[in-house]
Design a protein around this motif. Structure first.
Motif, PDB file in Angstrom:
ATOM      1  N   VAL A  90     -17.510 -30.764  -7.509  1.00 56.63           N
ATOM      2  CA  VAL A  90     -16.806 -32.342  -7.748  1.00 56.63           C
ATOM      3  C   VAL A  90     -15.446 -32.108  -7.515  1.00 56.63           C
ATOM      4  N   VAL A  91     -14.875 -33.100  -6.484  1.00 54.99           N
ATOM      5  CA  VAL A  91     -13.354 -33.224  -6.204  1.00 54.99           C
ATOM      6  C   VAL A  91     -12.857 -34.640  -6.371  1.00 54.99           C
ATOM      7  N   GLN A  92     -11.878 -34.543  -7.411  1.00 52.38           N
ATOM      8  CA  GLN A  92     -11.679 -35.978  -7.907  1.00 52.38           C
ATOM      9  C   GLN A  92      -9.883 -35.974  -7.640  1.00 52.38           C
ATOM     10  N   ALA A  93      -9.393 -37.100  -7.245  1.00 51.55           N
ATOM     11  CA  ALA A  93      -7.986 -37.186  -6.902  1.00 51.55           C
ATOM     12  C   ALA A  93      -7.519 -38.568  -6.713  1.00 51.55           C
ATOM     13  N   GLY A  94      -6.265 -38.735  -6.897  1.00 56.72           N
ATOM     14  CA  GLY A  94      -5.570 -39.912  -6.664  1.00 56.72           C
ATOM     15  C   GLY A  94      -4.112 -39.963  -7.440  1.00 56.72           C
ATOM     16  N   THR A  95      -3.616 -40.912  -7.393  1.00 60.80           N
ATOM     17  CA  THR A  95      -2.086 -41.082  -8.179  1.00 60.80           C
ATOM     18  C   THR A  95      -2.527 -41.337  -9.701  1.00 60.80           C
ATOM     19  N   LEU A  96      -3.546 -42.025 -10.039  1.00 59.37           N
ATOM     20  CA  LEU A  96      -3.788 -42.395 -11.310  1.00 59.37           C
ATOM     21  C   LEU A  96      -3.176 -43.469 -11.634  1.00 59.37           C
TER      22      LEU A  96
END
Length: 767
Positions: A389-395
């Motif tokens: 699982v790859v999760q990413a962003g600026t949040l």
């Protein structure tokens, strides 16, 4: 690769429709007919061929004719033919029991079996060239294995026929760019052997449209199955089969906001995209598109050898390999956009899977018609799964182009040995006792790891942010389980066409591991799920076999029900959240009624109704909904509340009616009218009470009108789906509403083709 396959299927299907009868090398074959007496329908619900009236199990049979009548092409579509089966929540359920959550090692509660092979995670996606489907309700683990705690979908594909060459073509074209082509070719290669090859292709636009690009999302699937049947002697039968299927879509998660808090930043961000959140909204403005992230292939092979001895005993060996591949382990994003807006809040949410499963079964079936009849067997399975699982962003916290992320890797192996047996002893010609058991010994090894700060930076370009990048706890766990499943019952045959039965069955669904992290206070091990089902039923055929009626009353208690559980914040674990675990129990109880009838020549009618009172344990608590505040009203200071009165994704009432009327119109042609109506009462989409995530009572009406030749060779029809043009959003709370400006007041739904009326044409040919 896709374009040539589509062209081949379309060209061949059109050729099948257009080819004159004179060009055939063998006479045209009549389409298969349903049993003359509905009570004589043959099923394998007890791992041997029996009349449905002789089986003391609640089983719904969907014939190949009914699959065609209702245009049932997927497992989820079967819910339009079987009232006890439902696909709400993204997972199949039987009588409300289903498995939801994110643990990779937690198997589905409804087992899918194709030609005797347990599919596991690599279950088939499309139904084509099928002889019949049997849906068995209640725990079936004693005969069908450890992941059948709720029921079984038992599929039998059409067998090769050494007696005749046959070509079958079918094409659907409809609105929203809907298309479906099927082609089946049966080729005799000897007097005792034949090969049957089936191909399918399908595509449709969903209703969702991206307001930034104007593009519509779509789904597609294509694949095939080949099966060889060789019967060198009357006693020996050899079946070899292989199948492969691809599925994908337009690359955008199919979701659109339907509720947003007034005056919130998210409302303004959507307005800038030209979107107003409403229950009928079909727009999003996601900037992260990746078809590759959502592609999947599933494939496998199987070999079955059956030998029947002169004394009537039959031994069988079934060997199978199944594989499932999803996504691409090399992808780093974007893709799987979970914020659905043109900001990188969480624009990368990619899951990749590489799963394989090997199974071997040996089965012994005693002769039919003896005082003692039994089936016994040995079963072995070995599965291996690797997930990332790859999760990413600026949040919403970091200035672009900076972004945080996390990479989670989950691996597990499961090895299982089992021995089973069931016997029926006929005390008299009318009264029988049934008993059986299954012993299972299995081992689950699971490990979980997260990428460290150095790997996140060098390989992915993500910043390490404590509390997000390391939210998943490393895990290396081994779980060994030994279990007995059993069933006892009695059956009384009032006549050859009327029977009653009573049974008690204990099922089993194997242990799992909380591979998405186990915070302090929550066990890493998810305990096995143990259902106990008490059922009384009646089956009868009436009016010279024109009517088959089945009624069953059931009560099922599932101890240690595997489900997401809420962990409130604690001093040692300040971040609250949902984790896979066990509810103390759930209870489902009710009545299931089905009526299959041919009241008039040319008229076929099926009616089904289930009443299901399904509830959680009284001491089970869930998270408050996102609009509630801890310590206010029904929401406790810990942020928990009582669950919904009815089990999530489980309507209390489901009813359906489907049928066809056919009448000769002369010249070797007949006209026909078909219709099917499905009703279900309102239900909640999660265990958390929330008026916004509740679907109202729903009615879906479909139909078809057309003409075909009386020998079934050619047909043309117009079909319609959702003819009442009703909209029933499946709404869920926005998981990132804390970060995207939704202020914990946003919700979204997944628009599907059934959201709007859809009309199309169908063409059929058989020769």
């Amino acid at each position: 690769m896709r374009t040539p396959i589509r062209l081949l299927l379309t060209t061949c299907s059109l050729a099948a429709i257009a080819m004159p009868a004179a060009a055939q090398t063998a006479p045209a074959q009549e389409p298969s007919k349903e049993a003359t007496s509905l009570g004589d329908v043959i099923v394998t619900a007890q791992r041997r061929e029996q009349r449905i009236l002789d089986v003391p199990v609640s089983v719904n049979v969907v014939s190949s004719e009914q699959l065609d009548r209702q245009n049932i092409t997927t497992l989820a579509d079967l819910s339009r033919a079987v009232p006890a089966l439902n696909g709400a929540g993204g997972a199949l359920s039987v009588r409300g029991v289903q498995t939801t959550g994110v643990s990779r090692s937690s198997e589905a509660a409804v087992s899918v079996v194709v030609d005797g092979v347990v599919m596991g995670r690599a279950a088939i996606g499309n139904l084509f060239d099928i002889q019949r489907v049997e849906v068995l309700s209640g725990p079936q683990g004693m005969l069908f294995g450890k992941n059948a705690s709720a029921g079984v979908v038992n599929i039998t594909t059409a067998a090769p026929d050494p007696a005749a060459f046959e070509v079958i073509g079918h094409i659907d074209y409809g609105e929203n760019n809907y298309e479906r082509e099927r082609l089946t070719v049966n080729v005799p290669i000897a007097s005792t052997a034949a090969v049957r090859v089936g191909l399918h292709n399908g595509r449709q636009d969903t209703l969702l449209r991206n307001s930034l690009t104007g593009a519509r999302n779509y789904t597609e699937a294509y694949g095939g199955r080949a099966r060889l049947l060789w019967e060198p002697t009357d006693a020996l039968s050899i079946n070899l089969s292989g199948d492969w299927e691809y599925s994908g879509n337009g690359g955008v998660l199919n979701a659109a906001f339907n509720r947003v808090g007034p005056g919130t930043p998210l409302e303004g961000r959507l307005a800038a995209c030209g979107i107003v959140a409403s229950p009928s909204n079909i727009l999003n403005c996601s900037e992260a598109v990746s078809r590759q992230a959502l592609e999947s292939t599933r494939y496998g092979y199987a070999g079955q050898v059956d030998y029947r001895f002169a004394n009537g005993f039959t031994v069988s060996s079934i060997t199978a390999q199944r594989n499932l591949e999803i996504g691409d382990f090399g992808l780093k994003g974007p893709g799987g956009d979970s914020d659905f807006i043109n900001l990188d809040i969480l624009s990368t949410n990619i899951s990749s899977t590489d799963y394989s499963s090997f199974t071997q079964e040996f089965k012994l079936v005693s002769p039919a018609g003896e005082r003692l009849e039994y089936v016994a067997g040995l079963f072995y399975s070995d599965s291996d799964s690797r997930d990332q699982v790859v999760q990413a962003g600026t949040l919403g916290l970091l200035p672009p182009p900076l972004k945080t992320g996390r990479v989670i890797r989950v691996g597990y192996t499961q090895e299982s040995y089992a021995a089973y047996g069931q016997a029926t002893y006929h005390l008299t010609d009318r009264f029988s006792l049934i008993g059986g058991a299954r012993y299972t010994n299995e081992t689950l090894d699971a490990d979980v790891e997260s990428a460290g700060a150095a790997e996140l930076a060098s390989t992915y370009g993500f910043l390490f942010v404590p509390g997000f990048s390391n939210a998943i706890t490393a895990l290396d766990e081994t779980v060994e389980t030994k279990n007995w499943s059993w069933r006892v019952g009695a059956q009384y045959d009032w006549s050859d066409t009327l029977m009653t039965y009573l049974s008690v069955a204990r099922g089993y669904k194997g242990a799992a591991v909380n591979d998405q992290g186990a915070p302090s206070g929550l066990s890493a091990v998810i305990r096995p799920e143990i259902p106990l089902n008490v059922e009384a039923g009646l089956k009868g055929a009436f009016l010279d076999g024109r009517v088959l009626a089945t009624v069953s009353a059931f009560h099922t208690k599932v101890d240690d029900f595997q489900t997401p559980v809420y962990q409130p914040p604690t001093a040692t674990n300040p971040v609250a959240g949902f984790f896979q675990g066990n509810a103390p129990h759930i209870i489902t109880k009710g009545v299931d009624v089905n009526l299959y009838t041919r009241p008039l020549d040319g008229l076929t009618l099926n009616v089904g109704l289930i009443y299901n009172d399904a509830s959680y344990a009284s001491d089970f608590v869930v998270a408050c909904n996102q609009r509630q505040s801890p310590g206010v009203g029904a929401c406790s200071a810990a942020g928990t509340t009582a669950p919904t009165d009815q089990l999530a994704n489980t309507p209390k009432w489901r009813g359906l009616v489907n049928g066809e009327y056919t009448r000769s119109i002369g010249g070797g042609w007949e006209g026909f009218v078909q219709a099917d109506l499905t009703y279900q009462s309102s239900f909640d989409h999660s265990s958390t009470p929330d008026a916004f995530t509740r679907t109202r009572d729903s009615y879906l009406l479909g139909g078809r009108i057309g003409v075909r030749t009386e020998d079934g060779r050619y047909g043309l029809s117009v079909y319609g789906r959702n003819l009442l043009d009703n909209t029933y959003p499946y709404t869920v709370a926005d998981a990132v509403s804390v970060f995207n400006g939704g202020a914990r007041q946003s919700y979204y739904a997944a628009p599907s083709i059934d959201w709007r009326r859809n009309i199309g044409l169908s063409f059929d040919a058989r020769f």
